[in-house]
Each structure stands twice: as structure tokens, then as C-alpha cells.
Scaffold this active site. Structure first.
Site, mmCIF file in Angstrom:
data_model
loop_
_atom_site.group_PDB
_atom_site.id
_atom_site.type_symbol
_atom_site.label_atom_id
_atom_site.label_comp_id
_atom_site.label_asym_id
_atom_site.label_seq_id
_atom_site.Cartn_x
_atom_site.Cartn_y
_atom_site.Cartn_z
ATOM 1 C CB VAL A 24 -40.958 -2.697 -19.678
ATOM 2 C CG1 VAL A 24 -39.715 -3.504 -20.015
ATOM 3 C CG2 VAL A 24 -40.597 -1.264 -19.329
ATOM 4 C CB SER A 25 -46.349 -3.651 -19.203
ATOM 5 O OG SER A 25 -46.367 -4.446 -20.362
ATOM 6 C CB THR A 26 -45.273 -1.773 -14.813
ATOM 7 O OG1 THR A 26 -44.281 -2.767 -14.518
ATOM 8 C CG2 THR A 26 -46.577 -2.461 -15.188
ATOM 9 C CD GLN A 29 -42.789 -5.449 -16.959
ATOM 10 O OE1 GLN A 29 -43.415 -4.623 -17.602
ATOM 11 N NE2 GLN A 29 -42.828 -6.741 -17.210
#
Length: 204
Positions: A24-26, A29
Site C-alpha cells: 500500500v502507498s500510505t 491504507q
């Protein structure tokens, strides 16, 4: 009983080790959804990380690729969880192939390199990516040649103008400032100031 250090689950039908990768990017998330999908697909050894896909340094992905063995299968929920771009995807797929392993995406079944059809699709993608790269190089070359024909000069622009170099010379010669002081005043490195002063002297 499975231990925490167990590398993964072996597909009893094929003898392949099923490995999952989730990203996941952040921090906002969650990885739970991807983990659940990968577990349902038979992966019990999952490499997961929270990091933006634009970053080149993805430690868990690097670990996964370093530990691949012939016959293993890397599974992702979607290809965009694995790669930043088409070129990146092809590079990763090539590394997986070199290890004798396979790649499959749950959301994109056509990207299953354990099947002849999936390997053919990625081969076509590689050809298209190379074709696009060639077009970009050709367009860039044509643009540069057209710009040169119009008198446009390429290369790094000087950091200091001729007037700034002349002002720097006065500060050093007439007012007694050091090169370091003048460089700090102009917001440049000393080597940049030296080059500007030398260039001014050779053009006088």
C-alpha cells in the site's frame, strides 16, 4: 504445524512454492485486504510493505526476489501493487523468470507467466515498450536537430551571469573579500565562482 519462519506453502499439485507480495502507498491504507486475497489464493508466505510505488527502494520486494527458487510463483492482487510502470513490470518479470519462477496477478489473469499465454502477453508488452522507447529517442533527436538548426544551444547554463562575475571580481580585487565570502553572497559553490571568473578573464 507451520512455524513463523516457514517460507511458504507448497502447491501439492505442482510442487511450487506460492509467495505473495502486497503493498500500500500510505500508512492510512491497510494491507489486510490484500493479505486476505493472497491467503485465499494459497499464499501463506507474504512479503508486505507500506511504501509508495514511485520509490525505487522497496525492501520487501527485494527480499522476495532475492529468495526466489526455481518453480516458485509470485502472486499479487493487482500488477500496480508490484510495479511503478510497464518498464518496471517487465524488469521485475524478467528477474522472476531468470530465477526460474513464475508471476501471476489475481486481477489480471492474462499476466500469468506460468502459462504459455501469459508469457506471450508479457513478451508482446516488452516489444511494445521497446518500440515506444525507440520512438521517444527518435522524437528527441529530431527535436534537438531542429532546435540546433534554429541556433538553439544545448548544455548547462552558466550559474553566474557575466555581470555577476564582474561584480564578484570587484568585490574580491577592490574590496578585499575572500572567494568564499563572495560565493556565499551569490549563493554558489566556490568552484562555480572560480569557473565564472576564469571564463570572464578568457573572454576579455
Amino acid at each position: 504445524m507451520k512455524t513463523p519462519n516457514d517460507p511458504g506453502t507448497i502447491d501439492l499439485m505442482t510442487g511450487r512454492l506460492l509467495l505473495g507480495y502486497a503493498r500500500v502507498s500510505t500508512d492510512a491504507q491497510e494491507l489486510a485486504g490484500q493479505r486476505d486475497e493472497l491467503h485465499a489464493a494459497g499464499c501463506t508466505r507474504i512479503y508486505a510493505e507500506k511504501i509508495t510505488g514511485t520509490q525505487r527502494n522497496r525492501p520487501e520486494l527485494a527480499r522476495l526476489l532475492d529468495h526466489l527458487r526455481p518453480g516458485d510463483v509470485v502472486t499479487v492482487t493487482r500488477l500496480d501493487r508490484l510495479a511503478r510502470s510497464t518498464r518496471d513490470l517487465l524488469d521485475i518479470a524478467e528477474r522472476i523468470q531468470e530465477a526460474g519462477a513464475g508471476l501471476r496477478s489475481l486481477a489480471e489473469p492474462w499476466a500469468d507467466t506460468t502459462t504459455p499465454a501469459g508469457r506471450m502477453v508479457l513478451t508482446m508488452f516488452a516489444g511494445l515498450a521497446e518500440f515506444e522507447r525507440t520512438l521517444i529517442i527518435d522524437r528527441t533527436r529530431t527535436g534537438r536537430e531542429a532546435a540546433k538548426a534554429k541556433g538553439v544551444k544545448f548544455g548547462p547554463r552558466p550559474t553566474l551571469s557575466a555581470d555577476q562575475a564582474a561584480h564578484a571580481r570587484r568585490l574580491i580585487d577592490q574590496e578585499g573579500h575572500t572567494v568564499k565570502e563572495v560565493a556565499d553572497l551569490l549563493g554558489v559553490h566556490r568552484s562555480t565562482l572560480y569557473r565564472a571568473l576564469e571564463k570572464k578573464e578568457t573572454t576579455q
